[in-house]
Scaffold this motif. Structure first.
Motif, PDB file in Angstrom:
ATOM      1  N   GLY A 107      -6.309   1.733 -13.003  1.00 22.20           N
ATOM      2  CA  GLY A 107      -6.387   0.386 -12.444  1.00 22.20           C
ATOM      3  C   GLY A 107      -5.214   0.075 -11.526  1.00 22.20           C
ATOM      4  O   GLY A 107      -5.394  -0.499 -10.434  1.00 22.20           O
ATOM      5  N   MET A 108      -4.010   0.447 -11.943  1.00 18.76           N
ATOM      6  CA  MET A 108      -2.833   0.223 -11.108  1.00 18.76           C
ATOM      7  C   MET A 108      -2.941   0.994  -9.794  1.00 18.76           C
ATOM      8  O   MET A 108      -2.598   0.477  -8.722  1.00 18.76           O
ATOM      9  CB  MET A 108      -1.573   0.658 -11.868  1.00 18.76           C
ATOM     10  N   THR A 109      -3.434   2.239  -9.884  1.00 19.53           N
ATOM     11  CA  THR A 109      -3.580   3.048  -8.668  1.00 19.53           C
ATOM     12  C   THR A 109      -4.596   2.424  -7.722  1.00 19.53           C
ATOM     13  O   THR A 109      -4.376   2.366  -6.500  1.00 19.53           O
ATOM     14  CB  THR A 109      -4.010   4.476  -9.037  1.00 19.53           C
ATOM     15  N   ALA A 110      -5.709   1.928  -8.280  1.00 21.63           N
ATOM     16  CA  ALA A 110      -6.736   1.288  -7.441  1.00 21.63           C
ATOM     17  C   ALA A 110      -6.187   0.047  -6.763  1.00 21.63           C
ATOM     18  O   ALA A 110      -6.393  -0.156  -5.549  1.00 21.63           O
ATOM     19  CB  ALA A 110      -7.957   0.946  -8.303  1.00 21.63           C
ATOM     20  N   PHE A 111      -5.481  -0.785  -7.504  1.00 19.72           N
ATOM     21  CA  PHE A 111      -4.916  -2.001  -6.906  1.00 19.72           C
ATOM     22  C   PHE A 111      -3.823  -1.665  -5.893  1.00 19.72           C
ATOM     23  O   PHE A 111      -3.672  -2.344  -4.872  1.00 19.72           O
ATOM     24  CB  PHE A 111      -4.365  -2.918  -7.995  1.00 19.72           C
ATOM     25  N   PHE A 112      -3.066  -0.604  -6.165  1.00 23.43           N
ATOM     26  CA  PHE A 112      -2.023  -0.199  -5.223  1.00 23.43           C
ATOM     27  C   PHE A 112      -2.640   0.251  -3.900  1.00 23.43           C
ATOM     28  O   PHE A 112      -2.192  -0.152  -2.807  1.00 23.43           O
ATOM     29  CB  PHE A 112      -1.181   0.923  -5.831  1.00 23.43           C
ATOM     30  N   LEU A 113      -3.662   1.095  -3.990  1.00 21.19           N
ATOM     31  CA  LEU A 113      -4.307   1.588  -2.761  1.00 21.19           C
ATOM     32  C   LEU A 113      -4.961   0.447  -1.994  1.00 21.19           C
ATOM     33  O   LEU A 113      -4.854   0.365  -0.756  1.00 21.19           O
ATOM     34  CB  LEU A 113      -5.349   2.656  -3.123  1.00 21.19           C
ATOM     35  N   ALA A 114      -5.643  -0.451  -2.742  1.00 22.31           N
ATOM     36  CA  ALA A 114      -6.266  -1.598  -2.074  1.00 22.31           C
ATOM     37  C   ALA A 114      -5.222  -2.491  -1.423  1.00 22.31           C
ATOM     38  O   ALA A 114      -5.422  -3.015  -0.316  1.00 22.31           O
ATOM     39  CB  ALA A 114      -7.094  -2.388  -3.086  1.00 22.31           C
ATOM     40  N   GLU A 115      -4.091  -2.644  -2.098  1.00 19.90           N
ATOM     41  CA  GLU A 115      -3.000  -3.466  -1.562  1.00 19.90           C
ATOM     42  C   GLU A 115      -2.463  -2.869  -0.259  1.00 19.90           C
ATOM     43  O   GLU A 115      -2.208  -3.587   0.717  1.00 19.90           O
ATOM     44  CB  GLU A 115      -1.887  -3.568  -2.600  1.00 19.90           C
TER      45      GLU A 115
END
Length: 398
Positions: A107-115
């Motif tokens: 989840g953190m990786t997904a939000f980081f990439l989206a960010e």
């Protein structure tokens, strides 16, 4: 300064990790791999690691350090589960925690990439922080409760202090979690209370660095040191214990020879009584010597004269040593010496029998306490003033 601090700490903890992974004659202690993962995770805080990953993917150092922080938290919890729970239950809980870790990191990786793809959106960053802080805060709370409760039940001093050090580390982790929650609220409400681009010049400046960088680093350091401390101190404590046992065994020999010469039947193993203690079994030999001295003192009860005790106590009181362990030991030494002389001379008890030494009942079954007492008696035994004064007083009285 800050580069030296974190790089040096990372190197030290990597050495600790190697210590844990190294086998002990084919055996590794419980939680070896969990501890190795914990100690290795601290390397992510080293500035050299941060610069290396930032050169490949901008801003990814934050994701890396946060991931390793969650890995460290999971490793510690897995270690505690293996120590405190049954094998099957511990493995079941560890599996669930590892799954939760994987989901959180994903989840953190997904939000980081989206960010990154949306120009560092504050909302996506807030979601990223929420995932991170939820997992970390819940885990840190479990650490604190389990380590503190276990420290209160532990009987080994090194383990007790190690667990308390770990509890303090968990407290720093909760401070970090509280700061992240504060930052999340600030971002979510658009308050701008936490600047996102300020660089840390020292571990405490700007102030946010004390919470965002130093607090988690200190938390991991204290947790790692606290859980490693008992393993490092145990060999030292054993060495100290062996030296004490060997010194005590030798110091008790003159008193043991005096008592057992008068009542040789108390010697448990006459064939080996004259040989030195085996260095690999010092506890057994010391325990046996203490038992034989006490049995000898008990066998000499018919020769313990109350008059000798009273005279020795009066002499000790005259010198201001009454009601002290040393004074009590000197009185007991005088009584034992007179009993040994009477037994050798074959003189029956003339008058009232002297009572047991002070604290005899409370020391029963406590080898360190009983040894410490007999060491005082053995130290006082060769000193003649109280004994000779007592004998002279008794002789004059009779």
């Amino acid at each position: 300064m800050i580069n030296i601090l974190f790089t040096g700490t990372a190197v030290v903890l990597l050495c600790f990790a190697a210590y844990w992974v190294r086998g002990r004659g084919g055996h590794r202690p419980t939680g070896t791999w969990a501890m190795a993962a914990l100690l290795t995770s601290f390397a992510s805080y080293a500035p050299a690691v941060e610069r290396a990953v930032e050169s490949v993917v901008p801003h990814v150092a934050r994701l890396l350090s946060n991931t390793f922080t969650l890995m460290a938290a999971t490793s510690v919890l897995a270690f505690l589960f293996q120590l405190n729970l049954e094998r099957e239950r511990a493995h079941r809980k560890i599996r669930l925690r590892v799954i939760a870790l994987g989901i959180s990191v994903a989840g953190m990786t997904a939000f980081f990439l989206a960010e990154q793809l949306t120009g560092r959106s504050p909302v996506l960053y807030a979601c990223y922080v929420l995932v991170h802080i939820s997992f970390l805060g819940y885990t840190a709370k479990d650490f604190l409760l389990q380590t503190w409760a276990q420290s209160r039940r532990s009987t080994r001093r090194s383990q007790r202090w190690g667990l308390r050090t770990t509890s303090v580390g968990c407290g720093f982790a909760l401070v970090y979690a509280a700061y992240k929650l504060f930052a999340l609220v600030s971002i979510g409400l658009g308050l701008g209370l936490v600047p996102d681009h300020a660089r840390c010049s020292t571990p405490l400046t700007p102030v946010r660095c004390a919470f965002s960088v130093t607090a988690p680093a200190v938390a991991v350091l204290l947790i790692a040191v606290g859980l490693t401390l008992p393993a490092l101190l145990w060999p030292l404590s054993r060495l100290r214990r062996r030296r004490w046992e060997q010194a005590s065994f030798r110091a008790l020999e003159p008193l043991w020879r005096e008592v057992t010469a008068a009542v040789p039947e108390v010697v448990l193993d006459p064939g080996h009584a004259e040989t030195g203690a085996d260095t690999h079994d010092l506890d057994f030999h010391l325990h046996r010597r203490v038992i034989e001295i006490n049995d000898g003192v008990l066998a000499l009860r018919p020769y313990r004269r109350a008059a000798v005790r009273d005279a020795a106590a009066a002499e000790v009181a005259r010198r201001g040593a009454a009601d002290t362990p040393e004074g009590d030991a000197e009185v007991e030494a005088a009584v034992i010496a007179a009993a040994v002389d009477a037994k050798r001379a074959g003189l029956p008890l003339d008058g009232e029998e002297a009572p047991p030494a002070a604290g005899t009942r409370s020391r029963k079954g406590d080898l360190p306490a009983e040894t410490a007492w007999l060491l005082l008696v053995a130290d006082a035994y060769p000193r003649r003033p109280a004994r000779e004064h007592a004998a002279a007083t008794v002789g004059a009285a009779s």
